[in-house]
Design a protein around this motif. Sequence first.
Motif, PDB file in Angstrom:
ATOM      1  N   UNK A   1     -13.318  34.398 -48.000  1.00  0.00           N
ATOM      2  CA  UNK A   1     -12.681  33.751 -46.855  1.00  0.00           C
ATOM      3  C   UNK A   1     -11.445  32.979 -47.313  1.00  0.00           C
ATOM      4  N   UNK A   2     -10.370  32.979 -46.523  1.00  0.00           N
ATOM      5  CA  UNK A   2      -9.145  32.262 -46.896  1.00  0.00           C
ATOM      6  C   UNK A   2      -9.137  30.824 -46.383  1.00  0.00           C
ATOM      7  N   UNK A   3     -10.288  30.235 -46.143  1.00  0.00           N
ATOM      8  CA  UNK A   3     -10.389  28.838 -45.722  1.00  0.00           C
ATOM      9  C   UNK A   3     -11.697  28.267 -46.251  1.00  0.00           C
ATOM     10  N   UNK A   4     -11.873  26.973 -46.116  1.00  0.00           N
ATOM     11  CA  UNK A   4     -13.042  26.306 -46.683  1.00  0.00           C
ATOM     12  C   UNK A   4     -14.304  26.638 -45.906  1.00  0.00           C
ATOM     13  N   UNK A   5     -15.433  26.247 -46.489  1.00  0.00           N
ATOM     14  CA  UNK A   5     -16.722  26.499 -45.851  1.00  0.00           C
ATOM     15  C   UNK A   5     -16.829  25.772 -44.517  1.00  0.00           C
ATOM     16  N   UNK A   6     -16.334  24.534 -44.461  1.00  0.00           N
ATOM     17  CA  UNK A   6     -16.394  23.785 -43.205  1.00  0.00           C
ATOM     18  C   UNK A   6     -15.432  24.361 -42.168  1.00  0.00           C
ATOM     19  N   UNK A   7     -14.299  24.896 -42.631  1.00  0.00           N
ATOM     20  CA  UNK A   7     -13.390  25.581 -41.711  1.00  0.00           C
ATOM     21  C   UNK A   7     -14.062  26.828 -41.129  1.00  0.00           C
ATOM     22  N   UNK A   8     -14.864  27.497 -41.941  1.00  0.00           N
ATOM     23  CA  UNK A   8     -15.562  28.687 -41.467  1.00  0.00           C
ATOM     24  C   UNK A   8     -16.583  28.327 -40.378  1.00  0.00           C
ATOM     25  N   UNK A   9     -17.237  27.176 -40.517  1.00  0.00           N
ATOM     26  CA  UNK A   9     -18.155  26.711 -39.471  1.00  0.00           C
ATOM     27  C   UNK A   9     -17.396  26.547 -38.152  1.00  0.00           C
ATOM     28  N   UNK A  10     -16.251  25.873 -38.219  1.00  0.00           N
ATOM     29  CA  UNK A  10     -15.441  25.656 -37.009  1.00  0.00           C
ATOM     30  C   UNK A  10     -14.947  26.983 -36.441  1.00  0.00           C
ATOM     31  N   UNK A  11     -14.529  27.907 -37.314  1.00  0.00           N
ATOM     32  CA  UNK A  11     -14.043  29.207 -36.843  1.00  0.00           C
ATOM     33  C   UNK A  11     -15.144  29.947 -36.096  1.00  0.00           C
ATOM     34  N   UNK A  12     -16.371  29.899 -36.603  1.00  0.00           N
ATOM     35  CA  UNK A  12     -17.475  30.583 -35.940  1.00  0.00           C
ATOM     36  C   UNK A  12     -17.763  29.971 -34.571  1.00  0.00           C
TER      37      UNK A  12
END
Length: 304
Positions: A64-75
Amino acid sequence: KTMNAMGDAKLCNGMDAFTDDAVLAISYFLSSRDLVNLGLTCQRFGATPRVDIDVGVGVDYEARPWSLMEEVARQRVADATAKHEWRNSDILIRQGSESWIALDHRLHRLLRTSSSSLVFHRLIGNGIAYAKNDPSHVQVHDDALSSGQYPLGSSCAICQNVMTCGKHYAQFIVTREGYIEVGVMRPIQGWNTRDLKTMHPRGSNGYTRFCRQRNDDREFEGDVHWYLHQTSPDNYGRSNFLRNDDVVGLLLDLDQGILSAYKNGRCLGVKKDGLVGHYCWVASVTNAVYRGAVKIESASLPEN
Protein backbone atom coordinates in the motif's frame (compact mmCIF):
# COMPACT_ATOMS: atom_id res chain seq x y z
CA LYS A 1 -5.82 11.06 25.90
CA THR A 2 -2.35 11.43 24.37
CA MET A 3 0.01 8.65 25.39
CA ASN A 4 3.54 9.27 26.62
CA ALA A 5 6.55 7.60 24.99
CA MET A 6 6.54 4.68 27.40
CA GLY A 7 2.83 4.11 26.84
CA ASP A 8 3.34 4.26 23.09
CA ALA A 9 6.07 1.62 23.26
CA LYS A 10 3.95 -0.68 25.41
CA LEU A 11 1.04 -0.35 22.99
CA CYS A 12 3.18 -1.16 19.96
CA ASN A 13 4.82 -4.10 21.68
CA GLY A 14 1.42 -5.38 22.73
CA MET A 15 0.13 -5.09 19.16
CA ASP A 16 2.99 -7.11 17.67
CA ALA A 17 0.94 -10.27 18.05
CA PHE A 18 -1.77 -8.86 15.76
CA THR A 19 -1.54 -9.10 11.98
CA ASP A 20 -2.20 -6.05 9.84
CA ASP A 21 -5.61 -7.51 9.00
CA ALA A 22 -6.46 -7.71 12.70
CA VAL A 23 -5.24 -4.15 13.33
CA LEU A 24 -7.36 -2.92 10.42
CA ALA A 25 -10.45 -4.69 11.75
CA ILE A 26 -10.01 -3.30 15.28
CA SER A 27 -9.08 0.22 14.19
CA TYR A 28 -12.08 0.41 11.86
CA PHE A 29 -14.23 1.45 14.84
CA LEU A 30 -11.96 4.27 16.00
CA SER A 31 -12.63 7.94 15.33
CA SER A 32 -10.54 9.87 12.83
CA ARG A 33 -8.75 11.61 15.70
CA ASP A 34 -7.95 8.25 17.28
CA LEU A 35 -6.52 7.02 13.97
CA VAL A 36 -4.17 10.00 13.94
CA ASN A 37 -3.12 9.36 17.54
CA LEU A 38 -2.58 5.66 16.92
CA GLY A 39 -0.53 6.45 13.84
CA LEU A 40 1.77 8.61 15.97
CA THR A 41 2.60 5.78 18.37
CA CYS A 42 4.96 3.87 16.06
CA GLN A 43 6.17 3.52 12.49
CA ARG A 44 4.19 0.35 11.90
CA PHE A 45 0.90 2.24 12.24
CA GLY A 46 1.80 5.68 10.95
CA ALA A 47 4.61 5.37 8.43
CA THR A 48 4.14 4.88 4.70
CA PRO A 49 5.87 1.71 3.38
CA ARG A 50 8.81 2.47 1.09
CA VAL A 51 7.40 0.97 -2.06
CA ASP A 52 6.37 2.45 -5.38
CA ILE A 53 3.53 0.22 -6.55
CA ASP A 54 0.19 1.21 -8.04
CA VAL A 55 -2.22 -0.32 -5.55
CA GLY A 56 -5.57 -1.79 -6.53
CA VAL A 57 -8.39 -3.10 -4.38
CA GLY A 58 -7.50 -6.26 -2.47
CA VAL A 59 -3.70 -6.11 -2.86
CA ASP A 60 -1.28 -7.11 -0.11
CA TYR A 61 -1.10 -4.44 2.58
CA GLU A 62 2.68 -4.44 2.37
CA ALA A 63 2.32 -2.82 -1.06
CA ARG A 64 0.00 0.00 0.00
CA PRO A 65 1.27 3.54 -0.77
CA TRP A 66 -0.05 4.92 2.54
CA SER A 67 0.13 4.08 6.24
CA LEU A 68 -1.86 1.42 8.03
CA MET A 69 -4.10 4.02 9.66
CA GLU A 70 -4.64 5.71 6.29
CA GLU A 71 -5.74 2.33 4.95
CA VAL A 72 -8.36 2.10 7.73
CA ALA A 73 -9.75 5.50 6.70
CA ARG A 74 -9.64 4.55 3.00
CA GLN A 75 -11.69 1.42 3.68
CA ARG A 76 -14.31 3.39 5.61
CA VAL A 77 -14.64 5.91 2.80
CA ALA A 78 -14.92 3.06 0.26
CA ASP A 79 -17.69 1.45 2.32
CA ALA A 80 -19.56 4.76 2.44
CA THR A 81 -19.32 5.27 -1.33
CA ALA A 82 -20.86 1.83 -1.84
CA LYS A 83 -24.08 3.01 -0.18
CA HIS A 84 -26.83 4.25 -2.47
CA GLU A 85 -27.07 7.78 -1.05
CA TRP A 86 -23.34 8.45 -1.50
CA ARG A 87 -22.69 6.56 -4.73
CA ASN A 88 -21.01 8.86 -7.29
CA SER A 89 -20.87 11.64 -4.71
CA ASP A 90 -18.11 14.19 -5.25
CA ILE A 91 -18.04 14.84 -1.51
CA LEU A 92 -16.11 11.58 -1.08
CA ILE A 93 -13.37 12.40 -3.58
CA ARG A 94 -10.04 13.48 -2.15
CA GLN A 95 -9.20 17.11 -2.86
CA GLY A 96 -5.60 17.63 -3.99
CA SER A 97 -3.17 16.19 -1.43
CA GLU A 98 -5.90 15.54 1.14
CA SER A 99 -5.21 12.44 3.25
CA TRP A 100 -7.64 9.55 3.63
CA ILE A 101 -7.98 10.33 7.34
CA ALA A 102 -8.89 13.96 6.54
CA LEU A 103 -11.50 12.77 4.04
CA ASP A 104 -12.83 10.24 6.57
CA HIS A 105 -13.14 13.02 9.14
CA ARG A 106 -15.00 15.19 6.63
CA LEU A 107 -17.38 12.33 5.87
CA HIS A 108 -18.24 11.63 9.49
CA ARG A 109 -18.61 15.32 10.27
CA LEU A 110 -21.12 15.46 7.44
CA LEU A 111 -22.98 12.37 8.68
CA ARG A 112 -23.32 13.95 12.12
CA THR A 113 -25.14 16.97 10.73
CA SER A 114 -28.91 17.11 10.71
CA SER A 115 -30.64 15.15 7.97
CA SER A 116 -32.33 18.43 7.03
CA SER A 117 -28.98 20.05 6.17
CA LEU A 118 -28.41 20.67 2.50
CA VAL A 119 -25.16 19.87 0.72
CA PHE A 120 -24.09 19.61 -2.91
CA HIS A 121 -23.18 15.98 -3.47
CA ARG A 122 -22.55 16.11 -7.24
CA LEU A 123 -20.43 18.60 -9.17
CA ILE A 124 -20.85 18.56 -12.96
CA GLY A 125 -18.29 20.32 -15.13
CA ASN A 126 -14.66 20.99 -14.30
CA GLY A 127 -15.15 24.71 -13.65
CA ILE A 128 -16.65 24.23 -10.16
CA ALA A 129 -15.23 23.20 -6.80
CA TYR A 130 -16.12 23.13 -3.12
CA ALA A 131 -15.25 26.34 -1.28
CA LYS A 132 -13.20 25.90 1.89
CA ASN A 133 -13.84 22.14 1.75
CA ASP A 134 -17.49 22.81 2.61
CA PRO A 135 -19.96 20.62 0.65
CA SER A 136 -22.72 23.21 1.09
CA HIS A 137 -20.55 25.90 -0.50
CA VAL A 138 -19.34 25.95 -4.14
CA GLN A 139 -17.35 28.35 -6.27
CA VAL A 140 -15.81 28.77 -9.69
CA HIS A 141 -12.69 26.60 -9.67
CA ASP A 142 -9.57 28.55 -8.64
CA ASP A 143 -7.81 27.70 -11.91
CA ALA A 144 -10.83 28.11 -14.19
CA LEU A 145 -9.94 31.63 -15.37
CA SER A 146 -6.25 30.98 -15.96
CA SER A 147 -6.04 27.60 -17.67
CA GLY A 148 -7.14 26.36 -21.07
CA GLN A 149 -8.26 23.11 -19.42
CA TYR A 150 -11.35 24.94 -18.16
CA PRO A 151 -13.46 26.08 -21.13
CA LEU A 152 -15.67 29.13 -20.77
CA GLY A 153 -19.09 27.98 -19.63
CA SER A 154 -21.25 26.89 -16.73
CA SER A 155 -20.85 24.09 -14.22
CA CYS A 156 -23.48 22.79 -11.79
CA ALA A 157 -23.70 21.59 -8.21
CA ILE A 158 -26.63 19.33 -7.34
CA CYS A 159 -28.06 18.82 -3.86
CA GLN A 160 -28.47 15.35 -2.35
CA ASN A 161 -32.05 15.87 -1.13
CA VAL A 162 -34.71 14.56 -3.52
CA MET A 163 -38.00 16.44 -3.21
CA THR A 164 -41.05 14.35 -4.10
CA CYS A 165 -44.09 16.16 -2.64
CA GLY A 166 -45.12 19.04 -0.38
CA LYS A 167 -43.38 22.39 0.11
CA HIS A 168 -39.63 22.94 0.27
CA TYR A 169 -37.64 26.11 0.79
CA ALA A 170 -33.92 26.77 0.41
CA GLN A 171 -31.76 29.88 0.52
CA PHE A 172 -28.75 30.49 -1.69
CA ILE A 173 -26.30 32.97 -0.16
CA VAL A 174 -23.79 34.63 -2.48
CA THR A 175 -20.37 34.76 -0.81
CA ARG A 176 -18.51 36.10 -3.84
CA GLU A 177 -20.14 37.98 -6.69
CA GLY A 178 -20.39 36.44 -10.12
CA TYR A 179 -22.64 34.85 -12.71
CA ILE A 180 -24.80 32.51 -10.65
CA GLU A 181 -28.14 30.80 -11.26
CA VAL A 182 -30.08 28.65 -8.78
CA GLY A 183 -33.08 26.41 -9.21
CA VAL A 184 -34.15 22.78 -9.55
CA MET A 185 -33.42 19.84 -11.81
CA ARG A 186 -34.07 16.11 -11.82
CA PRO A 187 -32.09 13.62 -9.70
CA ILE A 188 -29.25 12.37 -11.88
CA GLN A 189 -28.48 9.02 -10.26
CA GLY A 190 -27.31 6.76 -13.06
CA TRP A 191 -26.08 9.51 -15.37
CA ASN A 192 -22.32 9.42 -15.93
CA THR A 193 -21.12 13.02 -15.92
CA ARG A 194 -17.42 12.53 -15.16
CA ASP A 195 -16.17 13.57 -18.60
CA LEU A 196 -18.29 16.71 -18.92
CA LYS A 197 -16.23 19.92 -18.89
CA THR A 198 -19.26 22.22 -18.83
CA MET A 199 -22.88 21.69 -17.86
CA HIS A 200 -26.05 23.75 -17.90
CA PRO A 201 -29.40 21.96 -18.30
CA ARG A 202 -30.49 24.56 -20.88
CA GLY A 203 -27.88 23.49 -23.40
CA SER A 204 -27.08 19.94 -22.37
CA ASN A 205 -28.22 17.37 -24.91
CA GLY A 206 -27.00 14.65 -22.58
CA TYR A 207 -29.22 15.83 -19.73
CA THR A 208 -32.24 16.24 -22.02
CA ARG A 209 -31.73 12.75 -23.40
CA PHE A 210 -31.27 11.32 -19.89
CA CYS A 211 -34.61 12.80 -18.78
CA ARG A 212 -36.58 11.84 -21.88
CA GLN A 213 -35.43 8.24 -21.62
CA ARG A 214 -37.03 8.14 -18.16
CA ASN A 215 -40.32 9.88 -18.95
CA ASP A 216 -42.21 6.71 -18.04
CA ASP A 217 -40.77 6.85 -14.51
CA ARG A 218 -42.88 8.66 -11.92
CA GLU A 219 -40.00 10.88 -10.83
CA PHE A 220 -39.51 12.16 -14.40
CA GLU A 221 -43.13 12.64 -15.40
CA GLY A 222 -44.11 15.89 -17.07
CA ASP A 223 -41.91 17.96 -19.36
CA VAL A 224 -40.41 20.46 -16.88
CA HIS A 225 -37.08 18.79 -16.17
CA TRP A 226 -35.32 21.87 -14.83
CA TYR A 227 -35.69 25.53 -13.99
CA LEU A 228 -32.94 27.98 -13.05
CA HIS A 229 -34.01 31.39 -11.81
CA GLN A 230 -32.63 34.19 -13.95
CA THR A 231 -32.08 37.72 -12.70
CA SER A 232 -32.63 40.86 -14.75
CA PRO A 233 -29.67 42.81 -16.16
CA ASP A 234 -28.01 45.14 -13.66
CA ASN A 235 -26.80 48.69 -14.37
CA TYR A 236 -23.90 47.24 -16.36
CA GLY A 237 -26.11 44.97 -18.46
CA ARG A 238 -25.02 41.79 -16.67
CA SER A 239 -27.82 39.20 -16.56
CA ASN A 240 -27.77 36.52 -13.86
CA PHE A 241 -25.13 38.48 -11.98
CA LEU A 242 -25.43 38.27 -8.19
CA ARG A 243 -23.54 40.47 -5.74
CA ASN A 244 -21.87 39.68 -2.45
CA ASP A 245 -24.39 38.87 0.30
CA ASP A 246 -27.33 38.58 -2.09
CA VAL A 247 -29.76 35.94 -0.81
CA VAL A 248 -32.00 34.13 -3.28
CA GLY A 249 -34.77 32.02 -1.75
CA LEU A 250 -36.68 29.38 -3.68
CA LEU A 251 -39.99 27.88 -2.59
CA LEU A 252 -40.93 24.67 -4.38
CA ASP A 253 -44.57 23.65 -3.91
CA LEU A 254 -44.99 20.23 -5.50
CA ASP A 255 -48.63 20.02 -4.40
CA GLN A 256 -49.35 23.01 -6.64
CA GLY A 257 -46.53 22.36 -9.11
CA ILE A 258 -45.05 25.86 -8.80
CA LEU A 259 -41.72 27.45 -7.93
CA SER A 260 -41.62 30.92 -6.33
CA ALA A 261 -38.54 33.10 -5.90
CA TYR A 262 -37.38 35.59 -3.28
CA LYS A 263 -34.44 37.96 -3.35
CA ASN A 264 -33.07 39.64 -0.24
CA GLY A 265 -36.36 39.03 1.56
CA ARG A 266 -38.62 40.34 -1.20
CA CYS A 267 -41.08 37.98 -2.87
CA LEU A 268 -40.68 37.93 -6.66
CA GLY A 269 -43.74 35.77 -7.24
CA VAL A 270 -44.25 32.48 -9.08
CA LYS A 271 -41.49 31.91 -11.61
CA LYS A 272 -42.39 28.47 -12.94
CA ASP A 273 -45.40 26.19 -12.99
CA GLY A 274 -46.09 22.68 -14.29
CA LEU A 275 -43.53 21.02 -12.05
CA VAL A 276 -44.37 17.34 -11.60
CA GLY A 277 -42.24 14.47 -10.32
CA HIS A 278 -38.98 14.57 -8.36
CA TYR A 279 -36.48 17.44 -8.15
CA CYS A 280 -33.22 18.46 -6.46
CA TRP A 281 -31.84 21.91 -5.71
CA VAL A 282 -29.10 23.04 -8.10
CA ALA A 283 -26.68 25.95 -8.38
CA SER A 284 -24.87 26.95 -11.56
CA VAL A 285 -21.73 29.11 -11.72
CA THR A 286 -20.11 30.48 -14.87
CA ASN A 287 -16.36 31.04 -15.13
CA ALA A 288 -16.52 34.33 -16.98
CA VAL A 289 -14.28 37.05 -15.46
CA TYR A 290 -15.71 36.59 -11.96
CA ARG A 291 -15.11 33.70 -9.53
CA GLY A 292 -18.64 33.50 -8.18
CA ALA A 293 -19.37 31.49 -5.02
CA VAL A 294 -22.67 30.47 -3.43
CA LYS A 295 -23.75 28.59 -0.32
CA ILE A 296 -27.00 26.65 0.16
CA GLU A 297 -28.92 26.54 3.45
CA SER A 298 -32.20 25.02 4.53
CA ALA A 299 -34.62 27.55 5.97
CA SER A 300 -38.15 27.84 7.33
CA LEU A 301 -40.96 28.41 4.87
CA PRO A 302 -41.55 32.15 4.25
CA GLU A 303 -44.75 33.59 5.65
CA ASN A 304 -45.89 35.31 2.44
